[in-house]
Design a protein around this motif. Structure first.
Motif, short mmCIF file in Angstrom:
data_model
loop_
_atom_site.label_atom_id
_atom_site.label_comp_id
_atom_site.label_asym_id
_atom_site.label_seq_id
_atom_site.Cartn_x
_atom_site.Cartn_y
_atom_site.Cartn_z
N TYR A 63 0.80 -1.23 0.00
CA TYR A 63 0.00 0.00 0.00
C TYR A 63 0.84 1.28 0.00
O TYR A 63 0.47 2.26 -0.61
N CYS A 64 1.90 1.29 0.78
CA CYS A 64 2.59 2.56 1.01
C CYS A 64 4.00 2.29 1.52
O CYS A 64 4.41 1.15 1.67
N SER A 65 4.72 3.35 1.83
CA SER A 65 6.10 3.20 2.29
C SER A 65 6.21 2.77 3.75
O SER A 65 7.28 2.40 4.20
N LEU B 180 5.37 9.29 8.09
CA LEU B 180 5.38 8.74 6.73
C LEU B 180 3.95 8.38 6.31
O LEU B 180 3.62 8.38 5.13
N CYS B 181 3.12 8.04 7.27
CA CYS B 181 1.75 7.59 6.98
C CYS B 181 0.90 8.75 6.48
O CYS B 181 0.88 9.82 7.06
N HIS B 182 0.19 8.52 5.37
CA HIS B 182 -0.67 9.55 4.78
C HIS B 182 -2.14 9.36 5.17
O HIS B 182 -3.01 9.99 4.59
N ASN B 183 -2.40 8.45 6.08
CA ASN B 183 -3.77 8.19 6.51
C ASN B 183 -4.69 7.81 5.34
O ASN B 183 -5.82 8.28 5.24
N CYS B 184 -4.19 6.94 4.46
CA CYS B 184 -5.04 6.53 3.33
C CYS B 184 -6.06 5.48 3.76
O CYS B 184 -7.03 5.25 3.08
N ARG B 185 -5.79 4.81 4.87
CA ARG B 185 -6.71 3.86 5.50
C ARG B 185 -6.82 2.52 4.80
O ARG B 185 -7.62 1.67 5.16
N GLY B 186 -6.02 2.32 3.77
CA GLY B 186 -6.03 1.04 3.08
C GLY B 186 -5.74 -0.11 4.04
O GLY B 186 -6.40 -1.14 4.01
N CYS B 187 -4.79 0.12 4.93
CA CYS B 187 -4.37 -0.95 5.82
C CYS B 187 -5.38 -1.19 6.93
O CYS B 187 -5.30 -2.18 7.64
N TYR B 188 -6.32 -0.27 7.12
CA TYR B 188 -7.36 -0.55 8.10
C TYR B 188 -8.38 -1.52 7.51
O TYR B 188 -8.70 -2.55 8.09
S1 SF4 Z 1 -3.10 4.41 6.46
FE1 SF4 Z 1 -1.92 2.52 6.37
S2 SF4 Z 1 -1.69 2.04 4.20
FE2 SF4 Z 1 -2.32 4.19 4.37
S3 SF4 Z 1 -0.45 5.38 4.40
FE3 SF4 Z 1 -0.95 4.99 6.53
S4 SF4 Z 1 0.12 3.10 7.03
FE4 SF4 Z 1 0.10 3.26 4.80
#
Ligand code: SF4
Ligand SMILES: Cc1cc2nc3c(=O)[nH]c(=O)nc-3n(C[C@H](O)[C@H](O)[C@H](O)COP(=O)(O)OP(=O)(O)OC[C@H]3O[C@@H](n4cnc5c(N)ncnc54)[C@H](O)[C@@H]3O)c2cc1C
Ligand code: SF4
Lengths: 467, 368
Positions: free
Chosen positions: B37-39, B61-69
């Motif tokens: 998903y991300c870095s 580093l986290c962009h809060n895209c929420r994919g990992c949730y």
């Molecule tokens: S919310 Fe999860 S997947 Fe999205 S940027 Fe943050 S750590 Fe990566």
């Protein structure tokens, strides 16, 4: 009108029992063929997707590079890999059907929302044979639920099917409880995709013996085999050894259910493994871990209290994937034994004995290095390095059940039958029929292949029957 | 020497958020399903132990895209109770408060949109009063309301001082995450990542899961880039005007076909669209997947930025009318508030994000 009433009042074309990979593939196919489809998922919404939500990849045949898969993986090589793990207990016709169809499945999955990614770090060995799901199995399940919703499929959660009504070889309705409310749901065809029975501990204990009560269940607590049992009681043909389950050695502190992938422990090859009495019982270095972790489920299951302890020293702690639970740690073997509640003197003796049997030689953690013990039984045939550099670490191991083998027997069209022959309108897909193909052993990624291939077939066949 | 994995690297002064982040990140490190998903996840797999600085770095580093949730099989009600976007957002906002200088201010403004509004009101009042009482005798354009000298005297420090405090904060950040000397290639990687918001792309360009649950959408990335590029255009517009004023001796007001307007008008429009869109997304997104504590401050900040852009454009549209005087006061008040709050509001995320991306580029290089 309540949701339950409205569901019971309708005449569904296809009722799908279960809400994992196989169920979703079937539902999507049937809906795309124009059927009115209802999914009855026994779990509440946050836990939807059964064991499928714990998966990470599926094994896929391919003649050349395909999506994230490198090189090629032909039908015969795939089949040979399968025969190796099942020791020949394989239905060749169905297995080859699954293997051959898997190549078409990958683009189909992508077209229905599944995303793939190159193999995860630490699993490079699978980059040719297994396509990994971006985000893992739960992301796959989510994608399929969204696709199904877009196709107009209805989904009921907490919908536990108790009984499949069959009259004269014809399915008529299922009896279920939806959020506790009993109901009867009619349909013109039914697809059974409700998984195995491994979460029914009583059933496991009846099949395997009382020691099964100490087993941990790696996946969903909702696969209790209710529908499987109901069909078998009605005389459906079965396949697969009813006394067997696939069990691997996992961290003994894992939750009873649903611990999933993170409870795996990869330290065994670099350790000595002792039982509750502090004694070794098997060659820890027989082969690389992925090839052996399944036999360790059985090995640990055969020990007193179904528990064992893997002991390493500080030189090995960085050699394997991090585990979710911290090991017990001590500066002496006796102290470690106390922490693990093992007999300290006995453990010390086992370690001294083992260390004395280790010989000089080169240690290569990533390959069979032939560094074997001399003069002890059981021998350790690779990676036999003395356990001598404190701090020492210990992990408890217990058998973790992945799935059961007993299932409904199906034919090439995923149709279920009884002694009189094929039922008119009952299909099965996924774990509930995987015994038709896989008699013992397991090939990583094959569970999802079976579910996808036979789920799709079942959906298409049921739709053809209805239309 | 082997690391002591049981004792770990915890220290006594750690906050609950840091400890909780460590617990969750260690579970991810045993799982790794979200690697694509991300870095953040590749950065996790490069480590086995997570010191406070490591977690601060992951959080920024986290962009809060929420994919990992949504992809996680261990979210509540599962006993492992994973919620990576939330815990990293908490660590992130906490870290900005810790590194802010002077300390304490950040907490106030991050948490409370009301405080931000109060500051804004004070800013507006200031400019109404200035225009009322200090309106110059002569001057063209806006300088007919406030003298050029006064504007510079106010805005130069109001812009530069906050930047200086941000520099102090970034130094603190850099030390805490163990940053090394920065190389050009690392800056390039970081700027490219930020320019494309690669970490909000879902890993494959399908977008994020910010406001539509399990469905991917690229809206947040587009809207954020509208804000980013709109902001940069506005900044370029102001810079070009400054240059024209001092270097070329060409004083405001400027016509439409001049750099300040050609950059500023599209910039302002992008900024308005972007901020309005982000505010709308924020209303639709589940608050419990972010840092609930700073929701109000974040929302107020987005609206403030909208106000800056909207009043800037309105001011241009109103030139020559009686509306200029009040609009000018509102616009300048909003800009002043925005400048002053740079170190203590969501605005600061841009600076930390870049720093985190640079650090990530360094860590990638050192493991290659
Ligand atoms: S919310 Fe999860 S997947 Fe999205 S940027 Fe943050 S750590 Fe990566
Ligand atoms: C930890 C773990 C990791 C795994 N990793 C992989 C992997 O990487 N690759 C791979 O190929 N295989 C893997 N497997 C095996 C794989 O999970 C299964 O082969 C596959 O998920 C089976 O799919 P299914 O749809 O048949 O069953 P499931 O996905 O288990 O779905 C069964 C569904 O039926 C529902 N259900 C059960 N009883 C009822 C009832 N009475 N009424 C209504 N609904 C009911 C359940 O709630 C569930 O939704 C893994 C298994 C585990 C436990
Ligand atoms: S967020 Fe969940 S699924 Fe993703 S890596 Fe972490 S534990 Fe695994």
């Amino acid at each position: 009108m309540s949701e339950v009433e409205s569901l019971s009042r309708q005449d569904w074309d296809v009722v799908v029992v279960g809400g994992g990979n196989a169920a979703l593939c079937a539902a999507i196919e049937a809906a795309e063929a124009g059927c009115r489809v209802l999914i009855l998922e026994g779990a509440p919404e946050p836990y939807r997707g059964g064991n499928s939500r714990h998966t990470r990849n599926f094994r896929c045949m391919h003649k050349g590079p395909l999506s994230v898969l490198t090189d090629s993986y032909g039908e015969d090589e795939y089949f040979d890999d399968l025969m190796l793990v099942t020791k020949g207990e394989t239905d060749e016709d169905l297995a080859r059907l699954a293997i051959r169809s898997s190549e078409d499945c990958l683009p189909w999955m992508e077209a229905h929302g599944v995303r793939f990614q190159p193999s995860l770090s630490g699993t490079l060995s699978l980059s040719r044979t297994n396509a990994f799901f971006l985000g893992g199995g739960k992301a796959l399940v989510n994608a399929y639920y969204n696709t199904a919703e877009d196709l107009g499929v209805s989904v009921a959660y907490e919908a536990q099917v108790k009984h499949v009504e069959v009259r004269d070889g014809r399915f008529e309705a299922v009896q279920a409880e939806i959020a506790g409310a009993p109901c009867r749901i009619r349909g013109r065809a039914v697809i059974l995709a409700s998984g195995g029975f491994q979460a029914d501990i009583d059933w496991l204990a009846r099949a395997w013996g009382p020691s099964a009560r100490n087993f941990l269940i790696r996946g969903t607590p909702y696969n209790r085999g209710v529908v499987l049992n109901d069909m078998l009681e009605q005389g459906a043909e079965s396949v697969g050894d009813p006394t067997q389950c696939h069990a691997v050695a996992i961290d003994g502190r894992a939750p009873k259910f649903d611990g999933g992938i993170v409870t795996r422990l990869d330290c065994v090859p670099f350790s000595i493994v002792v039982n509750r009495e502090g004694e070794r019982f098997y060659d820890e270095g027989e082969d690389v871990w992925p090839k052996r972790y399944a036999i360790w489920g059985r090995l640990v299951a055969a020990q007193p209290d179904q528990v064992a302890y893997s002991i390493i020293d500080s030189r090995s702690i960085d050699l394997f994937m991090p585990s979710v639970f911290k090991p017990d740690q001590a500066d002496s073997i006796e102290e470690l034994a106390e922490k693990l509640e093992l007999p300290p003197d006995k453990l010390k003796e086992t370690v001294v004995h083992f260390n004395a049997a280790c010989r000089e030689g080169d240690f290569y953690p990533t390959e069979l290095d032939g560094l074997a013990t001399q003069g002890i039984s059981p021998a350790k045939t690779n990676w036999a390095r003395p356990i001598s550099e404190p701090p020492f670490y210990g992990y408890a191991l217990r058998p973790g059940v992945t799935f059961t083998y007993l299932g409904l027997k199906v034919d090439r069209t995923a149709r279920v039958s009884d002694a009189q022959g094929r039922y008119d309108n009952i299909w099965a897909a996924g774990e509930i029929m995987a015994g038709s193909i896989l008699g013992q052993g397991y090939l990583a990624g094959f569970g999802m292949t079976i579910g996808t291939v036979f789920g799709r077939i079942a959906g298409q066949e049921a739709a053809a029957h209805v239309n | 020497m082997s690391i002591n994995i049981v004792q770990g690297v915890e220290t006594d002064q750690e906050t609950e958020a840091i400890q909780e982040a460590r617990r969750q990140v260690e579970i991810c490190n045993a799982c790794r399903y979200c690697e694509g998903y991300c870095s953040v996840f590749p950065a996790i797999t490069r480590k086995r132990l997570f010191a406070e600085g490591d977690l601060t770095q992951l959080a920024n580093l986290c962009h809060n895209c929420r994919g990992c949730y949504y992809a996680c099989q261990y979210t509540e009600p599962h006993e492992f109770a994973l919620n990576i976007p939330k815990i990293l957002a908490e660590v992130r906002s906490e870290s900005w408060e810790t590194f802010a200088w002077p300390g304490g201010l950040a907490r106030r403004f991050q948490e409370s949109g009301v405080t931000m509004a109060l500051l804004l009101t004070a800013g507006l009042a200031l400019f109404f009063a200035l225009i009322q009482f200090l309106q110059p005798e002569s001057g063209r354009g806006f300088y007919a309301y406030l003298s050029h000298g006064l504007m510079v005297a106010l805005f130069a420090p109001a812009f530069l001082l906050p930047l200086a405090t941000i520099a102090i904060s970034l130094r603190r950040y850099w030390r805490s995450v163990g940053g090394a000397r920065v190389r050009l290639s690392q800056l390039k990687t970081a700027f490219l990542d930020a320019a494309q918001l690669r970490n909000l792309s879902g890993g494959q360009g399908q977008g994020c899961n910010f406001e539509q649950g399990t469905r991917y959408t690229d809206r947040r990335r587009w809207l954020h880039q509208a804000v980013l590029y709109g902001f940069l255009l506005c900044f370029a517009s102001t810079s070009s005007a400054t240059l024209m004023h001092y270097v070329m001796g060409w004083e405001a007001p400027y016509g439409f076909f001049t750099p300040p307007k050609l950059l500023g008008v599209p910039g302002g429009i992008l900024l308005m669209i972007g901020t309005a869109g982000l505010a709308w997304l924020k209303l639709r997104a589940a608050p419990e997947l972010g840092a609930v504590r700073v929701w109000g401050g974040e929302m107020a900040f987005v609206l403030l930025l909208f106000l800056v852009a909207a009043t800037g454009l309105a001011l241009y549209a109103a030139s020559g009318t009686a509306a200029v005087s009040p609009l000018l006061a509102i616009h300048l008040g909003a800009v002043l508030t925005f400048f002053l709050l740079m170190p203590y509001s969501k605005m600061v995320h841009g600076f930390y994000r870049l720093a985190a991306l640079v650090r990530d580029a360094q860590q990638k290089e050192s493991t290659q």
